[in-house]
Motif scaffolding. Structure first.
Motif, PDB file in Angstrom:
ATOM      1  N   LEU A   1       2.099   6.118 -15.395  1.00 38.08           N
ATOM      2  CA  LEU A   1       2.020   7.538 -15.723  1.00 38.08           C
ATOM      3  C   LEU A   1       1.135   7.783 -16.936  1.00 38.08           C
ATOM      4  O   LEU A   1       0.569   8.868 -17.094  1.00 38.08           O
ATOM      5  N   GLN A   2       0.993   6.767 -17.778  1.00 37.28           N
ATOM      6  CA  GLN A   2       0.130   6.884 -18.953  1.00 37.28           C
ATOM      7  C   GLN A   2      -1.334   6.587 -18.622  1.00 37.28           C
ATOM      8  O   GLN A   2      -2.185   6.702 -19.493  1.00 37.28           O
ATOM      9  N   GLY A   3      -1.602   6.211 -17.367  1.00 35.17           N
ATOM     10  CA  GLY A   3      -2.992   6.043 -16.950  1.00 35.17           C
ATOM     11  C   GLY A   3      -3.368   4.700 -16.375  1.00 35.17           C
ATOM     12  O   GLY A   3      -4.488   4.522 -15.880  1.00 35.17           O
ATOM     13  N   GLN A   4      -2.473   3.705 -16.425  1.00 36.09           N
ATOM     14  CA  GLN A   4      -2.795   2.405 -15.837  1.00 36.09           C
ATOM     15  C   GLN A   4      -2.944   2.540 -14.319  1.00 36.09           C
ATOM     16  O   GLN A   4      -2.174   3.283 -13.691  1.00 36.09           O
ATOM     17  N   PRO A   5      -3.902   1.862 -13.690  1.00 33.22           N
ATOM     18  CA  PRO A   5      -3.996   1.906 -12.224  1.00 33.22           C
ATOM     19  C   PRO A   5      -2.677   1.505 -11.565  1.00 33.22           C
ATOM     20  O   PRO A   5      -2.042   0.530 -11.982  1.00 33.22           O
TER      21      PRO A   5
ATOM     22  N   ALA B   1      -0.587  19.153 -13.488  1.00 36.04           N
ATOM     23  CA  ALA B   1       0.403  19.909 -12.720  1.00 36.04           C
ATOM     24  C   ALA B   1       1.805  19.662 -13.268  1.00 36.04           C
ATOM     25  O   ALA B   1       2.658  20.556 -13.280  1.00 36.04           O
ATOM     26  N   ALA B   2       2.047  18.442 -13.713  1.00 37.42           N
ATOM     27  CA  ALA B   2       3.316  18.083 -14.343  1.00 37.42           C
ATOM     28  C   ALA B   2       3.125  17.993 -15.847  1.00 37.42           C
ATOM     29  O   ALA B   2       2.044  17.643 -16.337  1.00 37.42           O
ATOM     30  N   ALA B   3       4.173  18.294 -16.568  1.00 38.79           N
ATOM     31  CA  ALA B   3       4.142  18.142 -18.019  1.00 38.79           C
ATOM     32  C   ALA B   3       3.987  16.666 -18.374  1.00 38.79           C
ATOM     33  O   ALA B   3       4.457  15.794 -17.639  1.00 38.79           O
ATOM     34  N   LYS B   4       3.343  16.390 -19.483  1.00 39.49           N
ATOM     35  CA  LYS B   4       3.275  15.017 -19.949  1.00 39.49           C
ATOM     36  C   LYS B   4       4.674  14.625 -20.411  1.00 39.49           C
ATOM     37  O   LYS B   4       5.203  15.198 -21.360  1.00 39.49           O
ATOM     38  N   PRO B   5       5.309  13.658 -19.737  1.00 35.51           N
ATOM     39  CA  PRO B   5       6.709  13.369 -20.063  1.00 35.51           C
ATOM     40  C   PRO B   5       6.878  12.595 -21.360  1.00 35.51           C
ATOM     41  O   PRO B   5       5.966  11.886 -21.801  1.00 35.51           O
ATOM     42  N   ALA B   6       8.038  12.747 -21.947  1.00 33.44           N
ATOM     43  CA  ALA B   6       8.400  11.901 -23.085  1.00 33.44           C
ATOM     44  C   ALA B   6       8.832  10.556 -22.510  1.00 33.44           C
ATOM     45  O   ALA B   6       9.603  10.505 -21.542  1.00 33.44           O
ATOM     46  N   TYR B   7       8.336   9.478 -23.089  1.00 32.99           N
ATOM     47  CA  TYR B   7       8.632   8.159 -22.520  1.00 32.99           C
ATOM     48  C   TYR B   7       9.840   7.493 -23.158  1.00 32.99           C
ATOM     49  O   TYR B   7      10.229   6.398 -22.781  1.00 32.99           O
ATOM     50  N   THR B   8      10.417   8.172 -24.127  1.00 30.99           N
ATOM     51  CA  THR B   8      11.755   7.820 -24.608  1.00 30.99           C
ATOM     52  C   THR B   8      12.591   9.085 -24.482  1.00 30.99           C
ATOM     53  O   THR B   8      12.083  10.196 -24.658  1.00 30.99           O
TER      54      THR B   8
ATOM     55  N   PRO C   1       0.797  -1.229   0.000  1.00 31.17           N
ATOM     56  CA  PRO C   1       0.000   0.000   0.000  1.00 31.17           C
ATOM     57  C   PRO C   1       0.829   1.279   0.000  1.00 31.17           C
ATOM     58  O   PRO C   1       0.472   2.259  -0.655  1.00 31.17           O
ATOM     59  N   GLU C   2       1.956   1.266   0.722  1.00 31.91           N
ATOM     60  CA  GLU C   2       2.793   2.467   0.776  1.00 31.91           C
ATOM     61  C   GLU C   2       3.378   2.791  -0.604  1.00 31.91           C
ATOM     62  O   GLU C   2       3.454   3.966  -1.003  1.00 31.91           O
ATOM     63  N   ALA C   3       3.800   1.751  -1.311  1.00 33.62           N
ATOM     64  CA  ALA C   3       4.369   1.961  -2.644  1.00 33.62           C
ATOM     65  C   ALA C   3       3.297   2.421  -3.630  1.00 33.62           C
ATOM     66  O   ALA C   3       3.544   3.293  -4.474  1.00 33.62           O
ATOM     67  N   VAL C   4       2.106   1.849  -3.514  1.00 35.99           N
ATOM     68  CA  VAL C   4       1.002   2.267  -4.377  1.00 35.99           C
ATOM     69  C   VAL C   4       0.690   3.742  -4.147  1.00 35.99           C
ATOM     70  O   VAL C   4       0.511   4.521  -5.099  1.00 35.99           O
ATOM     71  N   ARG C   5       0.656   4.134  -2.885  1.00 30.21           N
ATOM     72  CA  ARG C   5       0.373   5.534  -2.557  1.00 30.21           C
ATOM     73  C   ARG C   5       1.451   6.450  -3.145  1.00 30.21           C
ATOM     74  O   ARG C   5       1.137   7.527  -3.679  1.00 30.21           O
ATOM     75  N   ALA C   6       2.684   6.040  -3.069  1.00 26.41           N
ATOM     76  CA  ALA C   6       3.791   6.846  -3.599  1.00 26.41           C
ATOM     77  C   ALA C   6       3.654   7.048  -5.109  1.00 26.41           C
ATOM     78  O   ALA C   6       3.793   8.169  -5.619  1.00 26.41           O
ATOM     79  N   VAL C   7       3.389   5.965  -5.820  1.00 29.70           N
ATOM     80  CA  VAL C   7       3.278   6.050  -7.275  1.00 29.70           C
ATOM     81  C   VAL C   7       2.038   6.844  -7.678  1.00 29.70           C
ATOM     82  O   VAL C   7       2.046   7.572  -8.686  1.00 29.70           O
ATOM     83  N   GLU C   8       0.974   6.731  -6.903  1.00 27.29           N
ATOM     84  CA  GLU C   8      -0.239   7.493  -7.211  1.00 27.29           C
ATOM     85  C   GLU C   8      -0.004   9.001  -7.076  1.00 27.29           C
ATOM     86  O   GLU C   8      -0.624   9.794  -7.799  1.00 27.29           O
ATOM     87  N   ILE C   9       0.888   9.409  -6.171  1.00 25.81           N
ATOM     88  CA  ILE C   9       1.213  10.835  -6.042  1.00 25.81           C
ATOM     89  C   ILE C   9       1.856  11.327  -7.331  1.00 25.81           C
ATOM     90  O   ILE C   9       1.509  12.390  -7.860  1.00 25.81           O
ATOM     91  N   ALA C  10       2.817  10.546  -7.842  1.00 30.44           N
ATOM     92  CA  ALA C  10       3.472  10.923  -9.097  1.00 30.44           C
ATOM     93  C   ALA C  10       2.477  10.894 -10.255  1.00 30.44           C
ATOM     94  O   ALA C  10       2.460  11.798 -11.103  1.00 30.44           O
ATOM     95  N   GLN C  11       1.650   9.861 -10.289  1.00 36.18           N
ATOM     96  CA  GLN C  11       0.651   9.731 -11.357  1.00 36.18           C
ATOM     97  C   GLN C  11      -0.301  10.927 -11.353  1.00 36.18           C
ATOM     98  O   GLN C  11      -0.636  11.481 -12.413  1.00 36.18           O
ATOM     99  N   ASP C  12      -0.723  11.348 -10.175  1.00 30.81           N
ATOM    100  CA  ASP C  12      -1.663  12.459 -10.072  1.00 30.81           C
ATOM    101  C   ASP C  12      -1.056  13.755 -10.590  1.00 30.81           C
ATOM    102  O   ASP C  12      -1.768  14.582 -11.189  1.00 30.81           O
ATOM    103  N   LEU C  13       0.231  13.949 -10.373  1.00 25.69           N
ATOM    104  CA  LEU C  13       0.870  15.162 -10.878  1.00 25.69           C
ATOM    105  C   LEU C  13       0.761  15.244 -12.397  1.00 25.69           C
ATOM    106  O   LEU C  13       0.545  16.321 -12.961  1.00 25.69           O
ATOM    107  N   VAL C  14       0.885  14.084 -13.065  1.00 25.58           N
ATOM    108  CA  VAL C  14       0.804  14.061 -14.526  1.00 25.58           C
ATOM    109  C   VAL C  14      -0.638  14.150 -15.004  1.00 25.58           C
ATOM    110  O   VAL C  14      -0.979  14.974 -15.867  1.00 25.58           O
TER     111      VAL C  14
END
Length: 434
Positions: free
Chosen positions: A408-412, A253-260, A236-249
């Motif tokens: 970051l592209q939208g997967q849960p 609030a965050a730019a849509k990053p280039a994935y390459t 759960p802690e790791a999921v919460r951490a990644v969800e914070i980053a995901q929410d920024l995108v």
């Protein structure tokens, strides 16, 4: 230097012949008589030390070559064969040579992420009680943790670094932001202000899993728990951490990053004033100062990475260690070489010439701290945490990066981290899943 990501391979034209250093690859400390002789009468020690330097051949290596000349003047009975090995090739090249018992260097400049694996595989000499670790307590705790494996020390930290929050002060002023955000919630608010008031993207997240670590540390999360041998990347802690980053995108609030080429795109956007904040290390400063937005270097703000819900901020320790091959035929000479190259004086010299962070407290002299980037990152280093002391630690980053991009592209986040845990099982078959 860029840590946790692929470095640019540069082949040196100054490489000398590699000396073969056969022998057993069993890790063991030198005998007490050898260690005491090297400590008590270093002038009597002779031999040849082959050093594989993995630093940038053009921008960093000349500083180390000058130090070698100083070392040989101080120890005329010891010859150093210098070989610059491209960083991208060095890990596998050393493994191959050490496995075969032929051609491995006496000393290697090892990325901190490689050191535990090399120790586990029996390729490194334990340096406890040798001159190589003289004034051991002077090393910063974070870097020292990167050479410690199963209660033994397998190297000496040479340079260190970590990730910090880099920001554009002029854009902050335009957006009415008084200070660097101290939490991820504050960062989101600041990013939204930068977008609405300064007309730029607020923050750019590099979609590489190394740069995910500050989010994980901020939630008290980890990839695995080595003490219980459990895979925790989907806890759960790791999921919460990644969800914070995901929410920024996903929130914008965050730019849509280039994935390459995520790192290169992040750098370009920041140094040209198209984004207000990034997470990066001290190695990025020289490139940033070449950008149009930082013609005045004072425009660069540097702060610790924001804290998560635990109230604590954390970022991974990067850098390089000097390690000694277990099969070296010149252990005493190798120890003295490591001692000299990681002394406070040498590390201060390297910091001033190369702009890197010393791994010793006493190397942060006034002259070294005259560099504002080094001075700022000395404070940031207080949030640095040793990376996972596990031989497979570097390998784990690949599946985590692959799934982090999908998240970051939208997967849960839970789905992506469950998939990551499944890949971890293949790398850690004796570890249990959540």
């Amino acid at each position: 230097m860029r840590h946790g990501i692929t470095a640019i391979a540069v082949t040196a034209g100054l490489a000398l012949t590699v000396a073969a250093c056969g022998g057993s690859a069993e890790p063991s400390a030198p005998s007490a008589s050898q260690a005491s002789q090297a400590a008590a009468d270093p002038a009597s020690v002779s031999g040849t030390v082959t050093w594989w330097d993995t630093s940038d051949a053009k921008t960093e290596a000349p500083t180390f070559q000058a130090l070698i000349a100083d070392f040989q003047a101080k120890h005329p009975k010891i010859k150093v064969n210098y070989v610059n090995v491209p960083f991208s090739d060095a890990q596998q090249k050393f493994k191959t040579a050490a496995q075969g018992g032929n051609g491995a260097p006496d000393v290697l400049r090892s990325d901190v992420g490689w050191t535990p694996g090399f120790a586990e595989q029996g390729y490194l000499l334990a340096l406890d009680g040798t001159p190589a670790l003289e004034d051991k307590d002077d090393f910063l705790p974070g870097p020292l943790g990167t050479v410690t494996y199963k209660d033994k020390i397998y190297g000496a930290p040479q340079v260190t670094d970590t990730l910090g929050l880099l920001y554009n002060k002029a854009l902050f002023d335009k957006a009415g932001i008084a200070e660097a955000p101290k939490t991820w919630a504050e960062l989101k608010t600041a990013a939204q202000a930068l977008k609405s008031k300064a007309g730029v993207d607020g923050v750019y997240l590099n979609p590489d899993s190394y740069f995910l670590h500050p989010f994980l540390y901020g939630e008290g999360a980890s990839m695995v728990d080595t003490s219980s041998k459990k895979i925790t990347v989907n806890a759960p802690e790791a999921v919460r951490a990644v969800e914070i980053a995901q929410d920024l995108v996903t929130s914008g609030a965050a730019a849509k990053p280039a994935y390459t080429d995520g790192y290169a795109n992040m750098q370009a956007a920041f140094k040209d004033g198209k984004v207000g904040m990034i997470i990066n290390g001290p190695w990025a400063a020289k490139d940033i100062f070449a950008g149009t937005a930082f013609k005045d270097p004072k425009n660069l703000g540097i702060a610790p990475v924001p804290a998560g819900s635990t109230g604590k901020a954390g970022a991974p320790v990067g850098g390089h260690n000097l390690v000694v091959y277990a099969g070296t035929k010149a252990p005493q000479a190798a120890q003295l070489f490591v001692k000299f190259m990681t002394s406070a004086e040498s590390e201060a010299t390297v910091a001033q010439k190369n702009g890197t962070l010393p791994a010793r407290s006493s190397a942060y002299t006034q002259a070294v701290k005259a560099d504002p980037v080094i001075a700022a990152f000395q404070e940031v280093m207080k949030t640095a945490q040793p990376r996972l002391a596990l031989p497979q630690a570097s390998d784990l980053l690949t599946p985590l990066s692959q799934n982090y991009i999908k998240i970051l592209q939208g997967q849960p986040a839970q789905d992506g981290l469950n998939a990551t845990a499944g890949e971890f099982v293949k790398l850690l078959p004796d570890y249990a899943k959540q």
